[in-house]
Design an enzyme around this catalytic site. Structure first.
Site, short mmCIF file in Angstrom:
data_model
loop_
_atom_site.label_atom_id
_atom_site.label_comp_id
_atom_site.label_asym_id
_atom_site.label_seq_id
_atom_site.Cartn_x
_atom_site.Cartn_y
_atom_site.Cartn_z
N TRP A 274 0.85 -1.20 0.00
CA TRP A 274 0.00 0.00 0.00
C TRP A 274 0.88 1.25 0.00
O TRP A 274 1.36 1.67 1.06
CB TRP A 274 -0.91 0.01 1.23
CG TRP A 274 -1.90 -1.11 1.20
CD1 TRP A 274 -3.08 -1.12 0.54
CD2 TRP A 274 -1.79 -2.38 1.85
NE1 TRP A 274 -3.72 -2.32 0.73
CE2 TRP A 274 -2.96 -3.11 1.54
CE3 TRP A 274 -0.83 -2.98 2.68
CZ2 TRP A 274 -3.18 -4.40 2.00
CZ3 TRP A 274 -1.06 -4.25 3.14
CH2 TRP A 274 -2.22 -4.95 2.81
N HIS B 273 -6.86 1.70 2.44
CA HIS B 273 -7.94 0.74 2.21
C HIS B 273 -9.02 0.97 3.28
O HIS B 273 -8.81 1.76 4.20
CB HIS B 273 -7.44 -0.71 2.21
CG HIS B 273 -6.58 -1.09 3.38
ND1 HIS B 273 -6.12 -2.36 3.58
CD2 HIS B 273 -6.08 -0.37 4.43
CE1 HIS B 273 -5.38 -2.41 4.67
NE2 HIS B 273 -5.35 -1.22 5.21
N ARG C 148 -4.02 6.06 -2.68
CA ARG C 148 -2.71 5.39 -2.80
C ARG C 148 -1.77 6.24 -3.63
O ARG C 148 -2.15 6.77 -4.67
CB ARG C 148 -2.86 4.00 -3.42
CG ARG C 148 -3.60 3.09 -2.46
CD ARG C 148 -3.50 1.63 -2.81
NE ARG C 148 -4.50 0.92 -2.01
CZ ARG C 148 -4.80 -0.35 -2.16
NH1 ARG C 148 -4.16 -1.07 -3.06
NH2 ARG C 148 -5.72 -0.92 -1.40
N GLN D 199 -13.63 1.86 -1.99
CA GLN D 199 -13.73 0.44 -1.64
C GLN D 199 -14.98 0.25 -0.79
O GLN D 199 -15.50 1.20 -0.21
CB GLN D 199 -12.52 -0.01 -0.81
CG GLN D 199 -11.27 -0.27 -1.60
CD GLN D 199 -10.17 -0.93 -0.77
OE1 GLN D 199 -10.24 -1.01 0.46
NE2 GLN D 199 -9.14 -1.40 -1.45
C1 FA5 Z 1 -6.92 -4.40 0.03
O1 FA5 Z 1 -6.95 -3.15 -0.02
C2 FA5 Z 1 -7.37 -5.16 1.22
N1 FA5 Z 1 -7.69 -4.25 2.27
C3 FA5 Z 1 -8.57 -6.01 0.84
C4 FA5 Z 1 -8.97 -7.00 1.89
C5 FA5 Z 1 -9.95 -6.67 2.80
C6 FA5 Z 1 -8.35 -8.25 1.95
C7 FA5 Z 1 -10.33 -7.59 3.77
C8 FA5 Z 1 -8.72 -9.15 2.91
C9 FA5 Z 1 -9.70 -8.83 3.80
P1 FA5 Z 1 -6.13 -4.65 -2.46
O2 FA5 Z 1 -4.96 -3.73 -2.34
O3 FA5 Z 1 -5.95 -5.82 -3.32
O4 FA5 Z 1 -6.57 -5.17 -1.02
O5 FA5 Z 1 -7.38 -3.81 -2.95
C10 FA5 Z 1 -8.68 -4.37 -2.98
C11 FA5 Z 1 -9.41 -3.96 -4.25
O6 FA5 Z 1 -9.41 -2.54 -4.38
C12 FA5 Z 1 -8.73 -4.47 -5.51
O7 FA5 Z 1 -9.18 -5.75 -5.83
C13 FA5 Z 1 -9.17 -3.47 -6.54
O8 FA5 Z 1 -10.46 -3.80 -7.02
C14 FA5 Z 1 -9.28 -2.18 -5.73
N2 FA5 Z 1 -8.09 -1.34 -5.91
C15 FA5 Z 1 -6.88 -1.47 -5.33
N3 FA5 Z 1 -6.05 -0.51 -5.73
C16 FA5 Z 1 -6.75 0.28 -6.55
C17 FA5 Z 1 -6.45 1.47 -7.30
N4 FA5 Z 1 -5.26 2.08 -7.22
N5 FA5 Z 1 -7.42 2.01 -8.07
C18 FA5 Z 1 -8.64 1.42 -8.13
N6 FA5 Z 1 -8.99 0.32 -7.46
C19 FA5 Z 1 -8.06 -0.26 -6.68
#
Ligand code: FA5
Length: 348
Positions: free
Chosen positions: A158, A179, A205, A219
Protein backbone atom coordinates in the site's frame (compact mmCIF):
# COMPACT_ATOMS: atom_id res chain seq x y z
CA UNK A 1 -22.04 81.59 -4.63
CA UNK A 2 -21.34 81.60 -8.39
CA UNK A 3 -20.61 77.88 -8.70
CA UNK A 4 -23.54 76.85 -6.50
CA UNK A 5 -25.95 78.80 -8.74
CA UNK A 6 -24.42 77.30 -11.89
CA UNK A 7 -24.83 73.81 -10.48
CA UNK A 8 -28.51 74.40 -9.84
CA UNK A 9 -28.75 75.67 -13.43
CA UNK A 10 -27.09 72.46 -14.82
CA UNK A 11 -29.47 70.35 -12.82
CA UNK A 12 -32.58 72.16 -13.98
CA UNK A 13 -31.50 72.04 -17.62
CA UNK A 14 -30.68 68.35 -17.39
CA UNK A 15 -34.03 67.48 -15.83
CA UNK A 16 -35.96 69.42 -18.50
CA UNK A 17 -34.03 67.62 -21.20
CA UNK A 18 -34.67 64.27 -19.51
CA UNK A 19 -38.43 64.65 -19.90
CA UNK A 20 -37.98 64.94 -23.67
CA UNK A 21 -35.87 61.78 -23.91
CA UNK A 22 -37.99 59.12 -25.64
CA UNK A 23 -35.77 56.07 -26.17
CA UNK A 24 -33.13 54.09 -24.32
CA UNK A 25 -30.58 55.19 -26.93
CA UNK A 26 -31.33 58.85 -26.28
CA UNK A 27 -31.20 58.19 -22.56
CA UNK A 28 -27.64 56.91 -22.86
CA UNK A 29 -26.71 60.12 -24.72
CA UNK A 30 -28.29 62.13 -21.91
CA UNK A 31 -26.31 60.20 -19.29
CA UNK A 32 -23.03 60.88 -21.05
CA UNK A 33 -23.84 64.60 -21.44
CA UNK A 34 -25.01 65.20 -17.87
CA UNK A 35 -23.33 62.61 -15.72
CA UNK A 36 -20.34 61.60 -17.84
CA UNK A 37 -16.68 62.55 -17.28
CA UNK A 38 -16.92 65.70 -19.39
CA UNK A 39 -20.32 66.88 -18.12
CA UNK A 40 -20.61 70.38 -16.57
CA UNK A 41 -21.47 68.78 -13.23
CA UNK A 42 -18.37 66.58 -13.14
CA UNK A 43 -16.25 69.56 -14.18
CA UNK A 44 -17.79 71.61 -11.37
CA UNK A 45 -16.99 68.86 -8.87
CA UNK A 46 -13.40 68.82 -10.06
CA UNK A 47 -13.01 72.56 -9.71
CA UNK A 48 -14.19 72.60 -6.08
CA UNK A 49 -10.65 72.23 -4.74
CA UNK A 50 -9.64 75.67 -5.95
CA UNK A 51 -12.48 77.52 -4.15
CA UNK A 52 -12.27 79.31 -0.78
CA UNK A 53 -13.46 77.12 2.09
CA UNK A 54 -16.92 78.65 2.68
CA UNK A 55 -17.83 78.63 -0.98
CA UNK A 56 -16.40 75.11 -1.41
CA UNK A 57 -18.71 73.75 1.32
CA UNK A 58 -21.85 75.21 -0.18
CA UNK A 59 -20.93 74.35 -3.76
CA UNK A 60 -19.80 70.85 -2.76
CA UNK A 61 -23.11 70.11 -1.05
CA UNK A 62 -25.05 71.45 -4.05
CA UNK A 63 -22.97 69.37 -6.48
CA UNK A 64 -23.47 66.14 -4.51
CA UNK A 65 -27.17 66.76 -4.18
CA UNK A 66 -27.46 67.50 -7.93
CA UNK A 67 -25.54 64.34 -8.82
CA UNK A 68 -27.75 62.17 -6.59
CA UNK A 69 -30.91 63.76 -8.01
CA UNK A 70 -29.80 63.30 -11.64
CA UNK A 71 -28.84 59.67 -11.01
CA UNK A 72 -32.14 58.85 -9.38
CA UNK A 73 -34.12 60.51 -12.20
CA UNK A 74 -31.98 58.67 -14.71
CA UNK A 75 -32.85 55.28 -13.17
CA UNK A 76 -36.55 56.16 -12.95
CA UNK A 77 -36.60 57.21 -16.62
CA UNK A 78 -34.70 54.08 -17.69
CA UNK A 79 -37.27 51.93 -15.94
CA UNK A 80 -40.15 53.83 -17.57
CA UNK A 81 -38.61 53.50 -21.02
CA UNK A 82 -37.92 49.78 -20.57
CA UNK A 83 -41.50 49.17 -19.53
CA UNK A 84 -42.79 51.21 -22.46
CA UNK A 85 -40.57 49.25 -24.83
CA UNK A 86 -41.81 45.94 -23.40
CA UNK A 87 -45.47 47.04 -23.69
CA UNK A 88 -44.90 48.16 -27.28
CA UNK A 89 -43.35 44.82 -28.21
CA UNK A 90 -46.31 43.00 -26.66
CA UNK A 91 -48.73 45.13 -28.66
CA UNK A 92 -46.83 44.53 -31.88
CA UNK A 93 -47.06 40.82 -31.17
CA UNK A 94 -43.27 40.39 -31.45
CA UNK A 95 -43.19 38.34 -28.25
CA UNK A 96 -44.10 34.77 -29.14
CA UNK A 97 -45.48 33.25 -25.99
CA UNK A 98 -45.96 29.91 -27.74
CA UNK A 99 -42.18 29.36 -28.08
CA UNK A 100 -41.08 26.39 -25.98
CA UNK A 101 -39.08 27.33 -22.89
CA UNK A 102 -35.38 26.63 -22.48
CA UNK A 103 -34.93 23.11 -21.14
CA UNK A 104 -33.68 22.95 -17.55
CA UNK A 105 -30.48 20.93 -17.35
CA UNK A 106 -31.00 18.39 -14.60
CA UNK A 107 -28.12 16.99 -12.61
CA UNK A 108 -27.58 13.27 -12.23
CA UNK A 109 -25.90 10.90 -9.84
CA UNK A 110 -22.24 10.11 -10.42
CA UNK A 111 -21.75 6.51 -11.63
CA UNK A 112 -19.79 5.78 -8.44
CA UNK A 113 -22.65 6.99 -6.24
CA UNK A 114 -25.08 4.83 -8.17
CA UNK A 115 -23.02 1.69 -7.88
CA UNK A 116 -22.28 2.34 -4.20
CA UNK A 117 -26.01 2.52 -3.51
CA UNK A 118 -26.58 -0.67 -5.43
CA UNK A 119 -23.78 -2.54 -3.65
CA UNK A 120 -25.02 -1.35 -0.26
CA UNK A 121 -28.57 -2.43 -0.97
CA UNK A 122 -27.46 -5.92 -2.06
CA UNK A 123 -25.52 -6.43 1.16
CA UNK A 124 -28.25 -4.85 3.27
CA UNK A 125 -30.68 -7.39 1.83
CA UNK A 126 -28.26 -10.07 3.07
CA UNK A 127 -28.39 -8.60 6.59
CA UNK A 128 -25.29 -6.36 6.57
CA UNK A 129 -25.39 -2.96 8.25
CA UNK A 130 -23.74 0.08 6.57
CA UNK A 131 -21.26 2.09 8.68
CA UNK A 132 -18.57 4.64 7.84
CA UNK A 133 -15.11 5.56 9.11
CA UNK A 134 -12.55 8.37 8.76
CA UNK A 135 -10.53 9.00 5.58
CA UNK A 136 -7.60 10.48 7.52
CA UNK A 137 -6.52 7.56 9.62
CA UNK A 138 -3.99 6.58 12.28
CA UNK A 139 -1.14 4.28 11.32
CA UNK A 140 -2.44 2.02 14.11
CA UNK A 141 -5.78 1.27 12.42
CA UNK A 142 -4.54 1.25 8.81
CA UNK A 143 -1.54 -1.02 9.49
CA UNK A 144 -0.47 -1.86 13.03
CA UNK A 145 -3.72 -3.42 14.29
CA UNK A 146 -4.04 -5.30 10.99
CA UNK A 147 -0.85 -7.28 11.68
CA UNK A 148 1.34 -4.91 9.65
CA UNK A 149 3.92 -3.42 12.06
CA UNK A 150 6.25 -0.59 10.97
CA UNK A 151 8.98 -2.85 9.63
CA UNK A 152 6.68 -5.35 7.89
CA UNK A 153 7.46 -5.81 4.18
CA UNK A 154 3.70 -5.97 3.42
CA UNK A 155 3.56 -2.18 3.91
CA UNK A 156 4.90 -2.00 0.36
CA UNK A 157 1.55 -3.38 -0.83
CA UNK A 158 0.00 0.00 0.00
CA UNK A 159 1.94 3.04 -1.29
CA UNK A 160 0.89 5.60 1.31
CA UNK A 161 0.20 9.34 1.49
CA UNK A 162 1.51 10.28 4.95
CA UNK A 163 0.03 13.29 6.72
CA UNK A 164 1.74 12.93 10.10
CA UNK A 165 0.26 14.83 13.00
CA UNK A 166 2.57 16.77 15.33
CA UNK A 167 1.80 18.16 18.79
CA UNK A 168 3.80 18.97 21.95
CA UNK A 169 4.26 15.25 22.60
CA UNK A 170 5.88 14.65 19.21
CA UNK A 171 5.04 13.27 15.82
CA UNK A 172 2.20 10.79 15.36
CA UNK A 173 2.01 8.73 12.20
CA UNK A 174 -1.17 9.58 10.27
CA UNK A 175 -2.14 8.85 6.69
CA UNK A 176 -4.87 8.94 4.08
CA UNK A 177 -6.31 5.45 4.50
CA UNK A 178 -5.01 3.12 1.82
CA UNK A 179 -7.94 0.74 2.21
CA UNK A 180 -11.21 0.47 4.15
CA UNK A 181 -9.84 -2.37 6.31
CA UNK A 182 -9.03 -0.10 9.32
CA UNK A 183 -12.78 -0.13 9.88
CA UNK A 184 -12.63 -3.83 10.72
CA UNK A 185 -10.76 -2.81 13.88
CA UNK A 186 -12.89 0.27 14.54
CA UNK A 187 -16.11 -1.73 14.31
CA UNK A 188 -14.89 -4.66 16.41
CA UNK A 189 -13.52 -2.31 19.10
CA UNK A 190 -17.00 -0.88 19.51
CA UNK A 191 -19.22 -3.97 19.29
CA UNK A 192 -19.34 -7.58 20.35
CA UNK A 193 -20.21 -10.43 17.98
CA UNK A 194 -22.29 -11.11 16.01
CA UNK A 195 -20.92 -8.49 13.59
CA UNK A 196 -22.13 -8.07 10.04
CA UNK A 197 -21.18 -4.71 8.48
CA UNK A 198 -20.09 -3.14 5.23
CA UNK A 199 -18.08 0.09 5.11
CA UNK A 200 -18.09 2.09 1.87
CA UNK A 201 -15.56 4.91 1.44
CA UNK A 202 -12.71 6.62 -0.38
CA UNK A 203 -9.16 5.28 -0.29
CA UNK A 204 -5.91 6.86 -1.41
CA UNK A 205 -2.71 5.39 -2.80
CA UNK A 206 0.49 7.13 -3.75
CA UNK A 207 1.00 5.21 -6.97
CA UNK A 208 1.18 5.74 -10.72
CA UNK A 209 -2.25 5.64 -12.34
CA UNK A 210 -3.18 3.38 -15.25
CA UNK A 211 -6.33 1.93 -16.83
CA UNK A 212 -7.28 0.07 -13.61
CA UNK A 213 -5.52 2.13 -10.89
CA UNK A 214 -6.38 5.58 -9.58
CA UNK A 215 -4.73 7.43 -6.68
CA UNK A 216 -8.20 8.02 -5.18
CA UNK A 217 -10.83 5.31 -5.50
CA UNK A 218 -13.63 3.71 -3.50
CA UNK A 219 -13.73 0.44 -1.64
CA UNK A 220 -16.45 -1.36 0.24
CA UNK A 221 -15.19 -3.34 3.22
CA UNK A 222 -17.21 -6.28 4.45
CA UNK A 223 -16.88 -7.97 7.84
CA UNK A 224 -18.84 -10.80 9.44
CA UNK A 225 -17.82 -12.30 12.80
CA UNK A 226 -19.77 -14.85 14.78
CA UNK A 227 -19.55 -18.37 16.13
CA UNK A 228 -18.92 -20.94 13.41
CA UNK A 229 -18.33 -18.69 10.39
CA UNK A 230 -16.32 -20.52 7.71
CA UNK A 231 -14.68 -19.94 4.34
CA UNK A 232 -17.77 -21.49 2.76
CA UNK A 233 -19.84 -18.59 4.16
CA UNK A 234 -17.40 -16.12 2.62
CA UNK A 235 -17.50 -17.76 -0.80
CA UNK A 236 -21.27 -18.18 -0.66
CA UNK A 237 -21.79 -14.51 0.23
CA UNK A 238 -19.48 -13.27 -2.53
CA UNK A 239 -20.91 -15.61 -5.18
CA UNK A 240 -24.40 -14.44 -4.30
CA UNK A 241 -23.27 -10.82 -4.46
CA UNK A 242 -21.69 -11.36 -7.91
CA UNK A 243 -24.79 -13.15 -9.16
CA UNK A 244 -27.09 -10.31 -8.05
CA UNK A 245 -24.80 -7.66 -9.51
CA UNK A 246 -23.70 -9.18 -12.79
CA UNK A 247 -26.36 -11.81 -13.48
CA UNK A 248 -26.11 -15.59 -13.84
CA UNK A 249 -23.96 -15.75 -16.95
CA UNK A 250 -20.83 -13.98 -15.66
CA UNK A 251 -17.95 -16.01 -14.26
CA UNK A 252 -16.32 -15.42 -10.86
CA UNK A 253 -12.92 -16.87 -9.94
CA UNK A 254 -11.24 -17.24 -6.53
CA UNK A 255 -7.48 -17.58 -6.13
CA UNK A 256 -5.12 -17.61 -3.16
CA UNK A 257 -3.71 -14.23 -2.15
CA UNK A 258 -1.84 -12.87 0.83
CA UNK A 259 -2.99 -10.16 3.25
CA UNK A 260 -1.41 -10.07 6.73
CA UNK A 261 -4.79 -9.62 8.46
CA UNK A 262 -6.49 -12.73 7.04
CA UNK A 263 -5.66 -16.43 7.01
CA UNK A 264 -6.25 -17.89 4.50
CA UNK A 265 -6.42 -14.96 2.05
CA UNK A 266 -7.83 -14.84 -1.47
CA UNK A 267 -8.81 -12.60 -4.34
CA UNK A 268 -11.92 -12.70 -6.45
CA UNK A 269 -11.96 -11.82 -10.16
CA UNK A 270 -14.75 -11.52 -12.74
CA UNK A 271 -14.41 -12.35 -16.44
CA UNK A 272 -13.64 -9.26 -18.53
CA UNK A 273 -16.61 -7.93 -20.47
CA UNK A 274 -14.56 -5.78 -22.83
CA UNK A 275 -12.78 -8.75 -24.44
CA UNK A 276 -15.08 -11.57 -23.23
CA UNK A 277 -12.09 -13.32 -21.73
CA UNK A 278 -9.86 -13.01 -24.83
CA UNK A 279 -7.41 -10.56 -23.20
CA UNK A 280 -7.31 -6.76 -23.62
CA UNK A 281 -5.85 -3.55 -22.17
CA UNK A 282 -8.40 -3.49 -19.35
CA UNK A 283 -7.69 -6.98 -18.04
CA UNK A 284 -3.99 -6.83 -18.88
CA UNK A 285 -4.41 -9.73 -21.30
CA UNK A 286 -5.58 -12.22 -18.65
CA UNK A 287 -9.32 -12.19 -19.42
CA UNK A 288 -10.06 -11.58 -15.68
CA UNK A 289 -10.37 -8.44 -13.57
CA UNK A 290 -9.66 -8.62 -9.86
CA UNK A 291 -12.38 -6.88 -7.90
CA UNK A 292 -11.66 -7.73 -4.30
CA UNK A 293 -9.33 -9.15 -1.69
CA UNK A 294 -10.80 -11.31 1.08
CA UNK A 295 -10.13 -13.97 3.67
CA UNK A 296 -10.84 -15.32 7.15
CA UNK A 297 -10.07 -12.75 9.86
CA UNK A 298 -6.64 -13.58 11.35
CA UNK A 299 -6.79 -14.87 14.98
CA UNK A 300 -4.24 -12.19 16.02
CA UNK A 301 -6.59 -9.48 14.73
CA UNK A 302 -9.45 -10.98 16.74
CA UNK A 303 -7.28 -11.14 19.86
CA UNK A 304 -6.30 -7.48 19.45
CA UNK A 305 -9.93 -6.41 19.82
CA UNK A 306 -10.57 -8.88 22.62
CA UNK A 307 -12.54 -11.42 20.62
CA UNK A 308 -11.63 -14.98 21.59
CA UNK A 309 -10.53 -16.79 18.37
CA UNK A 310 -11.36 -20.13 19.98
CA UNK A 311 -15.00 -19.05 20.13
CA UNK A 312 -15.39 -16.64 17.23
CA UNK A 313 -14.33 -16.63 13.60
CA UNK A 314 -15.11 -14.29 10.76
CA UNK A 315 -14.55 -13.31 7.17
CA UNK A 316 -13.63 -9.96 5.62
CA UNK A 317 -13.40 -8.59 2.11
CA UNK A 318 -12.37 -5.31 0.44
CA UNK A 319 -14.08 -4.60 -2.85
CA UNK A 320 -12.85 -2.13 -5.52
CA UNK A 321 -15.97 -0.12 -6.38
CA UNK A 322 -15.12 1.52 -9.73
CA UNK A 323 -14.18 -1.83 -11.18
CA UNK A 324 -17.81 -2.94 -10.94
CA UNK A 325 -19.25 -0.43 -13.47
CA UNK A 326 -16.10 -0.96 -15.57
CA UNK A 327 -16.93 -4.66 -15.76
CA UNK A 328 -20.60 -4.11 -16.24
CA UNK A 329 -20.48 -1.45 -18.94
CA UNK A 330 -17.12 -2.30 -20.50
CA UNK A 331 -15.46 0.98 -19.42
CA UNK A 332 -11.82 0.52 -20.30
CA UNK A 333 -10.17 3.24 -18.18
CA UNK A 334 -10.79 4.03 -14.49
CA UNK A 335 -9.38 7.54 -14.94
CA UNK A 336 -12.59 8.52 -16.75
CA UNK A 337 -14.47 8.45 -13.43
CA UNK A 338 -12.84 11.46 -11.81
CA UNK A 339 -11.63 13.54 -14.78
CA UNK A 340 -14.98 15.37 -14.89
CA UNK A 341 -15.62 14.86 -18.59
CA UNK A 342 -19.37 15.41 -18.96
CA UNK A 343 -19.48 13.39 -22.18
CA UNK A 344 -18.57 10.37 -20.05
CA UNK A 345 -20.64 11.21 -16.97
CA UNK A 346 -23.83 11.97 -18.95
CA UNK A 347 -23.98 8.39 -20.16
CA UNK A 348 -25.09 7.17 -16.73
C1 FA5 B 1 -6.92 -4.40 0.03
O1 FA5 B 1 -6.95 -3.15 -0.02
C2 FA5 B 1 -7.37 -5.16 1.22
N1 FA5 B 1 -7.69 -4.25 2.27
C3 FA5 B 1 -8.57 -6.01 0.84
C4 FA5 B 1 -8.97 -7.00 1.89
C5 FA5 B 1 -9.95 -6.67 2.80
C6 FA5 B 1 -8.35 -8.25 1.95
C7 FA5 B 1 -10.33 -7.59 3.77
C8 FA5 B 1 -8.72 -9.15 2.91
C9 FA5 B 1 -9.70 -8.83 3.80
P1 FA5 B 1 -6.13 -4.65 -2.46
O2 FA5 B 1 -4.96 -3.73 -2.34
O3 FA5 B 1 -5.95 -5.82 -3.32
O4 FA5 B 1 -6.57 -5.17 -1.02
O5 FA5 B 1 -7.38 -3.81 -2.95
C10 FA5 B 1 -8.68 -4.37 -2.98
C11 FA5 B 1 -9.41 -3.96 -4.25
O6 FA5 B 1 -9.41 -2.54 -4.38
C12 FA5 B 1 -8.73 -4.47 -5.51
O7 FA5 B 1 -9.18 -5.75 -5.83
C13 FA5 B 1 -9.17 -3.47 -6.54
O8 FA5 B 1 -10.46 -3.80 -7.02
C14 FA5 B 1 -9.28 -2.18 -5.73
N2 FA5 B 1 -8.09 -1.34 -5.91
C15 FA5 B 1 -6.88 -1.47 -5.33
N3 FA5 B 1 -6.05 -0.51 -5.73
C16 FA5 B 1 -6.75 0.28 -6.55
C17 FA5 B 1 -6.45 1.47 -7.30
N4 FA5 B 1 -5.26 2.08 -7.22
N5 FA5 B 1 -7.42 2.01 -8.07
C18 FA5 B 1 -8.64 1.42 -8.13
N6 FA5 B 1 -8.99 0.32 -7.46
C19 FA5 B 1 -8.06 -0.26 -6.68
Amino acid sequence: MGLEKSIQGFQQKALEELERVSSLGELEGWRVRHLGRKSPLTRALRSLASLPLEERRAAGAAANQAKAALESHFHRRAQELKEAQFRASLEKGSLDITLPGRPVVTGRLHPTTRILREICSIFQAMGFQVVEGPEVEWDYYNFEALNIPADHPARDMWATFWVDYTDERGRHPMLLRTHTSPNQIRVMEQTRPPVRVIVPGKCYRYEATDATHESMFYQVEGLAVDKGITLANLKGTLYEFARRLFGEDRQARFRCDYFPFVEPGMEMAIDCLVCRGQGCRLCGGSGWIEILGAGMVHPDVLRRVDYDPDIYSGFAFGLGVERIPMLRYGIDDIRLFYSNDLRFLRQF
